[in-house]
Design a protein around this motif. Sequence first.
Motif, short mmCIF file in Angstrom:
data_model
loop_
_atom_site.label_atom_id
_atom_site.label_comp_id
_atom_site.label_asym_id
_atom_site.label_seq_id
_atom_site.Cartn_x
_atom_site.Cartn_y
_atom_site.Cartn_z
N LEU A 145 0.80 -1.22 0.00
CA LEU A 145 0.00 0.00 0.00
C LEU A 145 0.84 1.28 0.00
O LEU A 145 0.30 2.37 -0.06
CB LEU A 145 -0.95 0.00 1.21
N GLY A 146 2.17 1.14 0.08
CA GLY A 146 3.01 2.34 0.08
C GLY A 146 2.84 3.18 -1.18
O GLY A 146 2.78 4.41 -1.12
N CYS A 156 -0.38 4.91 -0.99
CA CYS A 156 -0.31 5.96 0.02
C CYS A 156 0.29 7.23 -0.57
O CYS A 156 -0.24 8.34 -0.38
CB CYS A 156 0.51 5.48 1.21
N TRP A 201 -2.26 8.78 -3.32
CA TRP A 201 -3.41 9.52 -2.82
C TRP A 201 -3.01 10.63 -1.86
O TRP A 201 -3.77 11.58 -1.65
CB TRP A 201 -4.40 8.56 -2.15
N MET A 202 -1.82 10.54 -1.28
CA MET A 202 -1.31 11.67 -0.51
C MET A 202 -1.10 12.87 -1.43
O MET A 202 -1.43 14.01 -1.07
CB MET A 202 0.02 11.29 0.17
N TYR A 207 -5.27 7.99 4.07
CA TYR A 207 -4.13 7.20 3.57
C TYR A 207 -2.97 7.14 4.52
O TYR A 207 -2.09 6.30 4.36
CB TYR A 207 -3.75 7.66 2.16
N VAL A 208 -2.95 7.99 5.54
CA VAL A 208 -1.97 7.79 6.62
C VAL A 208 -2.31 6.50 7.36
O VAL A 208 -1.41 5.74 7.76
CB VAL A 208 -1.98 9.00 7.58
N THR A 209 -3.61 6.21 7.52
CA THR A 209 -4.00 4.98 8.19
C THR A 209 -3.60 3.73 7.41
O THR A 209 -3.49 2.64 7.99
CB THR A 209 -5.53 4.95 8.43
N GLU A 210 -3.38 3.88 6.10
CA GLU A 210 -2.98 2.73 5.30
C GLU A 210 -1.59 2.23 5.67
O GLU A 210 -1.20 1.11 5.31
CB GLU A 210 -3.02 3.08 3.80
N LEU A 211 -0.82 3.07 6.35
CA LEU A 211 0.51 2.64 6.77
C LEU A 211 0.45 1.47 7.75
O LEU A 211 1.45 0.81 7.99
CB LEU A 211 1.26 3.82 7.41
N TYR A 248 -11.58 2.98 3.58
CA TYR A 248 -11.34 3.14 2.15
C TYR A 248 -12.64 3.17 1.36
O TYR A 248 -12.82 4.01 0.48
CB TYR A 248 -10.45 2.00 1.63
#
Length: 251
Positions: A146-147, A150, A153-154, A180-184, A212
């Motif tokens: 997901l990086g 991330c 979309w950042m 997308y911070v939560t995707e980390l 999402y």
Amino acid sequence: MTAPVRRRNRKRDQWIAFWTVPVFFNLFGIVFVPLSWMMPPRPANSSTPQVVEFMQSHNLLIACAILTLSFGLAPLSNSVYLIQVKRMSVSPVFRYSIMIGSMTGAIVGMLFPMFCFGLGSFRAGYDPSILQLLYDFGYLAYIGSLGCFCVMWMAFGLAIILDQNNILPKWLGYYTVWQYVTELMAAPVWISKSGPFAWNGVMTFWFAMVLYVSWQIIVYVCIYRAIKNQPDDELDNARLHDDAPLVGAKA
């Protein structure tokens, strides 16, 4: 008497691309959930017989065939976002970041899992250790990569925040960055094989998926409004000669 001028819908191309988005995501959902049951993710600590049974399912081949045919719709959905970012008063670097991020993410997050799961069911009799390898590779690629999304979309969120043309609402930009911070939280899937941070865990998958899906629906609605409100003179294909009579029209 001058014949009435027929106005052409100059946004037809955008609307065609826009309406492919729900088609793609519905096909994507059908492939990954009811057809193949790749999602929700099966446990990382599944037993060898469970892995073999899943990886040798004939439905995986059907799912991969459908995904192969529908994969081309993904760039259309991304182009819908890129057109609106192009209208913003921000550097093209944001647009290029979204473009490259979507390309990278599609390869790692869609093609890799498709080939891994499809290959596992393509030929009966594969060694269980090979099927386990493909099983791990497929899920780690799908959830553990997901990086690139991330960053992609950042860039989208920051473009909205910095934009002075107010193409999309500012709150959507902050929501996008936060989402997308939560995707980390997907990073621990490379370490945890069970618990909330495994690839099927509450935090890594379920919490991120709820955020999402709701975010994607909201973005879709905002993009619809942006296309609807876009003036014709901003369109690249605009040819404003509406005052000219149509060919064959009689005065």
